[in-house]
Design an enzyme around this catalytic site. Structure first.
Site, PDB file in Angstrom:
ATOM      1  N   GLN A 154       0.824  -1.205   0.000  1.00 49.78           N
ATOM      2  CA  GLN A 154       0.000   0.000   0.000  1.00 49.78           C
ATOM      3  C   GLN A 154       0.864   1.265   0.000  1.00 49.78           C
ATOM      4  O   GLN A 154       0.547   2.237  -0.678  1.00 49.78           O
ATOM      5  CB  GLN A 154      -0.921   0.002   1.219  1.00 49.78           C
ATOM      6  CG  GLN A 154      -2.117  -0.923   1.102  1.00 49.78           C
ATOM      7  CD  GLN A 154      -3.118  -0.423   0.081  1.00 49.78           C
ATOM      8  OE1 GLN A 154      -3.770   0.597   0.257  1.00 49.78           O
ATOM      9  NE2 GLN A 154      -3.243  -1.135  -1.020  1.00 49.78           N
ATOM     10  N   GLU A 213      -4.095   6.003   2.093  1.00 54.64           N
ATOM     11  CA  GLU A 213      -3.995   7.299   1.416  1.00 54.64           C
ATOM     12  C   GLU A 213      -2.697   8.080   1.630  1.00 54.64           C
ATOM     13  O   GLU A 213      -2.233   8.741   0.704  1.00 54.64           O
ATOM     14  CB  GLU A 213      -5.160   8.183   1.869  1.00 54.64           C
ATOM     15  CG  GLU A 213      -6.514   7.664   1.485  1.00 54.64           C
ATOM     16  CD  GLU A 213      -7.630   8.540   2.011  1.00 54.64           C
ATOM     17  OE1 GLU A 213      -8.434   9.011   1.207  1.00 54.64           O
ATOM     18  OE2 GLU A 213      -7.677   8.771   3.234  1.00 54.64           O
TER      19      GLU A 213
END
Length: 919
Positions: A785, A852
């Site tokens: 990620q 994010e």
């Protein structure tokens, strides 16, 4: 030794830690024949107990110790709090010595760097090596006493993560993405892989060719006369509401802004051709504008207008040595997910039920909007989402509006045919209709001292929201301002912008970092020094909206990144490289990160799950999250496996379905695993509490299925709902305070680039990232990620450029015009380190959301490029300051370098209508 090795084999790695430490020591002390032997009572280590031993001698084997040390530490269950501690030293006195005072002082404290620093000081005060000690070397021995505590620390670093766990407990361990094989082989099913339903129809949007105009007439007769065309849908066909309020701002489905209508056909290939045949007559409306500057000129802004104020900014400007005013523009970004938006709507033949197979990050919202549009109860609508081929925030609100249009098409002829409708947006239509990350303009005025300390700042953020508000109001929660900040969403006549991974975080943070970069340049100081001097460092700090937090882990990430990237040495190497190369220059930049996790609208911070156990012992789980590559399902399986004490293979995650888990929150804001993980945990714990009496009564049951059948026969419920009620988050904009986030995650990134001054080309050489993910549930997937977010940031800051014509038409539609990062754009050296010993008491198993934040790290490439350009300009005697906007494309790099060639072109420039405009 053989007896000890046998004991290790019999007890297993978890209980035989004492034996392991002894074997390690014996390997250094004696041969296989040991003449003397002592009996060790109760050698079994407890679950949270760790033992380590070290010795230093003249040589590694067959020599008496100069100093030896043993340590036993026991931690409080499922934490890093020291419950019991014993540290012993040999060969520092006439007998074995225990550091009693130090051990007593350190018990009850967290095992972290602060404890170790204080522990070293306590040992220095307590431990005494007399000058008369046999063998001498008292100073060396005292130094060994202090340094061995660090050896114990390093040995426990790796053990503490996993050793307390059962080998069957997979939380915190690297595990493969549960659907990786299916996705790699093409077996994974997405909504458009669902086989065709007999007689299904196809839908294509009829969009406006004018950015802002009055619709005089719509003529679909030519389109309807075409073979295979079923019907044309427009605002008059909406049975429920065509307009709804989104945070007090109107949003329409048909007619006035982007989508005028929709064509329904029997043949997929015909839908696009038929849509082009719908004739629309427009009347002019003035004014029409598209850019942020034009919106400012017309004072065209959406409500609410946000403002934060802290301190006396005018007093700060008076005290400052210098005042700097400037601005930074950041272009937008397209989502470019592999799977475009779309839906399959299948009407049922009774009770008006409707099944929707939809590409949505927020199935419950899609259900609601469709219900409002059709004027039917939500309980008649069921949304199904197996997985998404990428989301990045682009499939939260926009897909709900599109789904409403598709379902209107379904209902218009459903009473006659009952046929399904399928709509899969073509890539260029997807980019044209739905937009992505908002372009930003930040205007700032800052007062700073000669050492780079910023005393006052006034910053105004402008984002281009397009023609409707959508999620643009949420974007401003991602920004950061040190003194006074104002956030305005500009209303223009472009298609409406929406959420994108990290919301407004990258834009707001980049503007702040640009301020620091410019201050450093004007002070003649290294940029990292100015960033360091303005960094949060107190034990307790407050954000710009007065939310309390500790920056300890951020500072750790920063220092570790400086060290692991070899930043100081590489700065010198780059300086040397630049001195010997005229047309190629290098730059390096390092930036810290504080990123808020969770929704600013507190009611979204919740999660729900349904956990069942079948009689064969298998476990199906339904939850409200959406799997879109962020591995929410894999982590949910790991969590359930730990609680239920079953293998991961016996757990299956069902599709996201509004019929199973109602009213679910969106999978966004890096909060999916936090919410869903807690809900799954809650559901599993309920089931275990029900089964606990049976487990105690039958400790040696033949298997899980036997136990489950037994529970079923005793009428014990084998189904449980899990729920997580997250924190309330909200900012009082009148008072400029409030907890806007659940918690913060931190990190730091360092990147080095090389630019070609003759062409503007650049290559990314190396990137080092240190990221705080708390105590990761799955480190391997979290690293993925981190890498994925960074690569998307490469595109945002250096490659991806949306271009609009002066008439407001998007020119970059599809992969031939719009470029995202390729393999060649990823730095050959990309090093990701997860911060050790990080903790997070707020989230599931002390983990942190990571989806994010790392998009922002792409800015290190932007600022490294800017450093390389600055080196070129210094060599040519040009000014320190120069305008430079994001993304840092080859064109901008070359023109900023200002050589003889760019000056020649500039002299010949004739003012004409531009090909594209910065919106």
């Amino acid at each position: 030794k053989d007896v000890l090795l046998q004991g290790i084999e019999e007890l297993g790695p978890e209980k035989s830690r004492v034996y392991q430490a002894l074997v390690q020591t014996l390997q250094c002390l004696a041969s296989k024949q040991i003449c003397d032997m002592a009996l060790i009572a109760n050698p079994c280590a407890l679950q949270w107990e760790f033992v380590s031993a070290f010795r230093q001698a003249q040589r590694r084997e067959f020599a008496f110790s100069i100093v030896n040390s043993g340590m036993r530490v026991a931690f409080r269950h499922d934490s890093n709090v020291v419950e019991n501690l014993d540290i012993f030293y040999g060969d520092v006195g006439s007998t074995l010595v225990k550091a009693r005072h130090a051990c007593k002082e350190l018990m009850g404290r967290k095992w972290d760097e602060k404890l170790l620093v204080e522990g070293t000081q306590l040992l220095e005060e307590e431990m005494y090596v007399p000058p008369t000690a046999p063998g001498g070397q008292e100073e060396y021995r005292k130094a060994l006493v202090l340094s061995m505590i660090m050896l114990h620390r390093d040995k426990l670093k790796t053990k503490l993560a996993f050793s307390y766990q059962s080998s069957n407990d997979l939380v915190g361990r690297p595990n493969v993405h549960q659907a990786a094989l299916q996705q790699a082989t093409g077996e994974a099913v997405y909504y458009n892989d669902i086989p065709s339903v007999k007689g299904e129809r196809f839908v294509s949007m009829v969009t406006s060719t004018r950015a802002h105009a009055k619709i005089i007439s719509i003529d679909a007769l030519v389109a309807l006369a075409m073979s295979g065309v079923v019907t044309f849908i427009s605002a008059k066909d909406v049975p429920g509401q065509n307009r709804r309020l989104w945070f007090n701002n109107p949003e329409e489905l048909f007619a006035e802004e982007e989508i005028i209508g929709a064509i329904v056909t029997e043949i997929r290939e015909q839908e696009k051709r038929a849509a082009e045949q719908v004739a629309i007559t427009f009347g002019d409306i003035q004014p029409v504008f598209f850019t942020i500057e034009e919106a400012i000129e017309h004072q065209s802004f959406f409500d609410p207008k946000r403002k934060l104020e802290r301190g006396n900014v005018e007093e700060g400007f008076e005290k400052a040595d210098h005042i700097l005013e400037g601005e930074l523009y950041m272009g937008g970004q397209e989502h470019v997910y592999m799977e475009t938006r779309g839906l399959i709507a299948i009407p049922k033949r009774e009770a008006g039920e409707l099944e929707l197979y939809v590409a949505s990050q927020h199935a419950a919202y899609t259900q609601e909007v469709v219900g409002i549009t059709l004027g039917i109860d939500f309980n008649k609508i069921t949304c199904h989402v197996k997985r998404l081929g990428g989301g990045f925030g682009g499939k939260v609100t926009k897909i709900a509006s599109l789904s409403s249009i598709y379902t209107v098409c379904t209902l218009k002829f459903n009473h006659r045919t009952g046929r399904a409708v399928r709509c899969v947006l073509e890539r260029e239509d997807n980019m044209l209709i739905t937009s992505g990350r908002s372009p930003f303009l930040g205007k700032y005025k800052v007062g700073y001292m000669n050492d780079g300390t910023i005393l006052a700042a006034v910053i105004t953020y402008y984002s281009n929201g397009g023609c409707t508000l959508d999620e643009s109001s949420f974007v401003y929660h991602g920004e950061s301002s040190p003194s006074h900040g104002c956030g305005l969403v500009c209303k223009t006549y472009l298609p409406s912008y929406t959420a994108f991974r990290a919301y407004g975080g990258p834009q707001g943070l980049t503007i702040i970092e640009s301020v620091l970069h410019e201050v450093a340049a004007r002070c003649g100081l290294p940029a990292h020094q100015v960033r360091d001097i303005n960094m949060y460092k107190d034990e307790k700090c407050y954000t710009h909206h007065k939310q309390l937090f500790s920056p300890y882990d951020m500072v750790q990430c920063w220092n570790e990144c400086l060290e692991k990237s070899d930043y100081t040495h590489r700065c010198l190497s780059i300086k040397q490289f630049n001195a010997h190369n005229h047309w190629k220059k290098r730059g390096i930049s390092i930036v810290p990160l504080k990123f808020g996790i969770g929704f600013s609208k507190g009611f979204y911070n919740q999660g729900a799950a349904l956990v069942n156990i079948y009689k064969d012992g298998s476990v199906p789980i339904s939850h409200g999250g959406t799997e879109m590559g962020q591995v929410i399902n894999t982590k949910a399986i790991q969590i359930a496996s730990r609680i239920l004490k079953v293998t991961m293979s016996s757990i299956h995650i069902k599709e996201t379905c509004t019929g199973n888990v109602p009213n679910a929150a969106p999978s966004a804001a890096s909060f999916g695993t936090d919410a869903v993980g807690m809900a799954v945990k809650n559901g599993c714990e309920k089931l275990m509490r029900r089964l606990e009496p049976l487990i105690k009564k039958h400790p040696n049951s033949p298997g899980n299925n036997w136990l489950v059948v037994k529970a079923y026969c005793q009428k014990i419920s084998l189904s449980a709902t899990g729920f997580f009620m997250g924190p309330h988050t909200s900012v009082d904009w009148e008072k400029s305070d409030g907890n806007s986030y659940y918690y913060f995650t931190f990190g730091a990134c360092c990147s080095e680039v090389e630019i070609d001054c003759l062409t503007g080309d650049h290559k990314n050489i190396r990137t080092d990232i240190v990221m705080d993910v708390g105590r990761s549930i799955n480190p391997a997937l979290d690293v993925g990620q981190v890498e994925g977010g960074f690569v998307q940031g490469i595109g945002l800051y250096t490659i991806e450029e949306l271009q609009f014509s002066p008439e407001g038409v998007l020119l970059t539609r599809g992969p031939s015009q719009y470029k995202i990062p390729a393999l060649c754009d990823i730095p050959p050296q990309l090093n990701v380190h997860l911060l050790r010993n990080a903790d997070n008491p707020h989230a599931i198993y002390s983990s942190k959301g990571i989806g994010e934040p790392t998009v922002f790290f792409g800015c290190t490439l932007f600022f490294a490029i800017k450093e390389a350009i600055a080196a070129t300009r210094r060599e040519r005697g040009l000014s320190k300051g120069f305008p430079f906007s994001s993304p840092a494309t080859a064109e901008k790099i070359h023109m900023a370098c200002e050589d003889c060639f760019t000056r020649m072109v500039g002299e010949q420039k004739v003012k004409t209508k531009p090909w594209a405009i910065n919106v």
